[in-house]
Design a protein around this motif. Structure first.
Motif, PDB file in Angstrom:
ATOM      1  N   GLU A 238       0.865  -1.200  -0.108  1.00  0.00           N
ATOM      2  CA  GLU A 238       0.557  -0.125   0.612  1.00  0.00           C
ATOM      3  C   GLU A 238       0.908   1.145  -0.405  1.00  0.00           C
ATOM      4  OE1 GLU A 238      -3.867  -0.176   1.950  1.00  0.00           O
ATOM      5  OE2 GLU A 238      -3.960  -2.098   2.168  1.00  0.00           O
ATOM      6  N   ARG A 292      -6.536  -6.770   1.502  1.00  0.00           N
ATOM      7  CA  ARG A 292      -6.864  -6.799   2.997  1.00  0.00           C
ATOM      8  C   ARG A 292      -8.234  -7.848   3.114  1.00  0.00           C
ATOM      9  NH1 ARG A 292      -6.324  -2.439   5.558  1.00  0.00           N
ATOM     10  NH2 ARG A 292      -5.002  -0.769   5.408  1.00  0.00           N
ATOM     11  N   LYS A 297      -7.102  -7.854   7.528  1.00  0.00           N
ATOM     12  CA  LYS A 297      -7.481  -6.841   7.337  1.00  0.00           C
ATOM     13  C   LYS A 297      -8.758  -5.697   7.299  1.00  0.00           C
ATOM     14  CE  LYS A 297      -2.460  -5.964   6.105  1.00  0.00           C
ATOM     15  NZ  LYS A 297      -1.729  -5.192   5.868  1.00  0.00           N
ATOM     16  N   PHE A 299     -11.343  -3.930   5.588  1.00  0.00           N
ATOM     17  CA  PHE A 299     -12.059  -3.556   4.225  1.00  0.00           C
ATOM     18  C   PHE A 299     -12.810  -3.277   3.845  1.00  0.00           C
ATOM     19  CE2 PHE A 299     -13.290  -7.907   4.288  1.00  0.00           C
ATOM     20  CZ  PHE A 299     -13.965  -7.584   3.062  1.00  0.00           C
TER      21      PHE A 299
END
Length: 345
Positions: A238, A292, A297, A299
């Motif tokens: 990212e 993600r 993670k 998202f």
């Protein structure tokens, strides 16, 4: 000419990302491969990655693919001796090129060089597969919204931009022009020389999109190139230019494009055809969301919000080549698992 189902295949530019996957797939399906590189050292990473197939993989050094004179020995004359088919994937991808000819000349002359070599009366070549680009299919002639591009389309706007602007043309226009002119030159050569009786092999062109997957032979993240490097920076780390996250384009899994190349080689009905290769369309935001989700993670699911501004019709590749394209989730998971195994993710 019948399809090629066994024997030796010459793959040009084999140290490149796409050509590496083509080489891997051919070896896994029982073919022997002679892979061209520009210098001996270029062979080491891909040779190590494919060491399980060492007995059926050999390398040939072709320093300058632009030897295309019909009156002198061609760059590939020695490399094609004893091969049954050719996959021509070598072509420059220099997004920092200043003059268009830095891309156009090697793309066009390299293509003509290998076709002339293949047309020698003493070769055993039965089929030539040309790796083109979906950028060759984009034009301004469609009234529908979004426009639908297929194998009948040819890019006229990029060559027009390059002709008008020269060195000031966009990097994308320079690249698309090089691929468009190279593919057109190839089809024109095949038509002309078949009429003269010098072409005794079938010709197939494949038009791939952005291709994503693990980089074979990469030893560090610094070895990643082109689409793989951008995917790693934007979707995994990212980092990089975040202004491109909304950019969109067609894409395919590296395994699917390699399978398409194998099918173009082995299926009789593929001879003489041009194929659009595309699993669908992407934005970088969609890839970030996929990664993600896989990494656990937070998202945002934006899949319902994306409106694409073009469609690339790949039904011919599905019907004739039998390609069943993988999903974005399958490809993202494949790449993430590879990066995890390397300790880069």
């Amino acid at each position: 000419m019948p399809a090629v189902t066994s024997g030796k295949v010459l793959v040009t530019g084999a140290n490149g990302f796409v050509a590496g996957w083509i080489t891997k797939t051919l070896l896994e399906h029982g073919f022997s491969v002679r892979a061209t590189v520009r210098s001996p050292g270029k062979a080491d990473p891909i040779g190590e990655a494919l060491s399980a197939h060492r007995e059926h993989l050999e390398f040939a050094v072709v320093k300058d693919i632009t030897q295309a004179s019909p009156f002198h020995a061609g760059a590939f004359d020695e490399a094609i001796v004893g091969v049954d088919a050719i996959v021509h994937a070598a072509s420059p991808v220099i997004l920092t090129a200043y003059h268009p000819d830095e891309l156009i000349r090697p793309a066009v002359e390299g293509t003509l060089s290998i076709l002339r070599s293949a047309s020698s009366p003493h070769t055993s070549v039965q089929r030539v597969i040309f790796v083109s680009s979906l950028s060759t299919c984009v034009n301004n002639h469609h009234a529908e919204t979004p426009p639908v591009f297929d194998e009948t389309d040819w890019n006229d706007r990029a060559p027009a931009e390059v002709e008008a602007k020269g060195v000031e043309a966009s990097a994308a226009a320079k690249y698309a022009t090089s691929k468009t002119l190279a593919e057109k030159a190839a089809w024109e050569y095949v038509k002309r020389e078949r009429g003269r009786g010098t072409v005794r092999w079938d010709f197939v062109s494949l038009c791939p999109p952005w291709v994503f997957g693990p980089m074979l032979g990469a030893r560090t993240p610094e070895d990643l190139t082109s689409s793989v490097e951008q995917w790693y920076k934007l979707a995994i780390k990212e980092e990089g230019d975040r202004t491109v996250l909304g950019d969109q384009g067609p894409w395919a899994d590296a395994r699917d494009f390699a399978d398409a190349t194998l099918a173009a080689l082995t299926k009789p009905e593929a001879g003489g055809e041009r194929f659009v290769i595309s699993a669908g369309l992407f934005t970088w935001k969609l890839w970030v969301a996929q990664v993600r989700r896989i990494l656990g993670k937070p998202f945002n699911d934006i899949s319902e919000e994306v409106v694409f501004d073009a469609i690339f019709d790949s039904k011919k590749s599905r019907a004739v080549l039998g390609i069943q394209y993988r999903s974005m989730e399958e490809t993202a998971r494949f790449v993430v698992e590879d990066l995890r195994a390397r300790g880069w993710c």
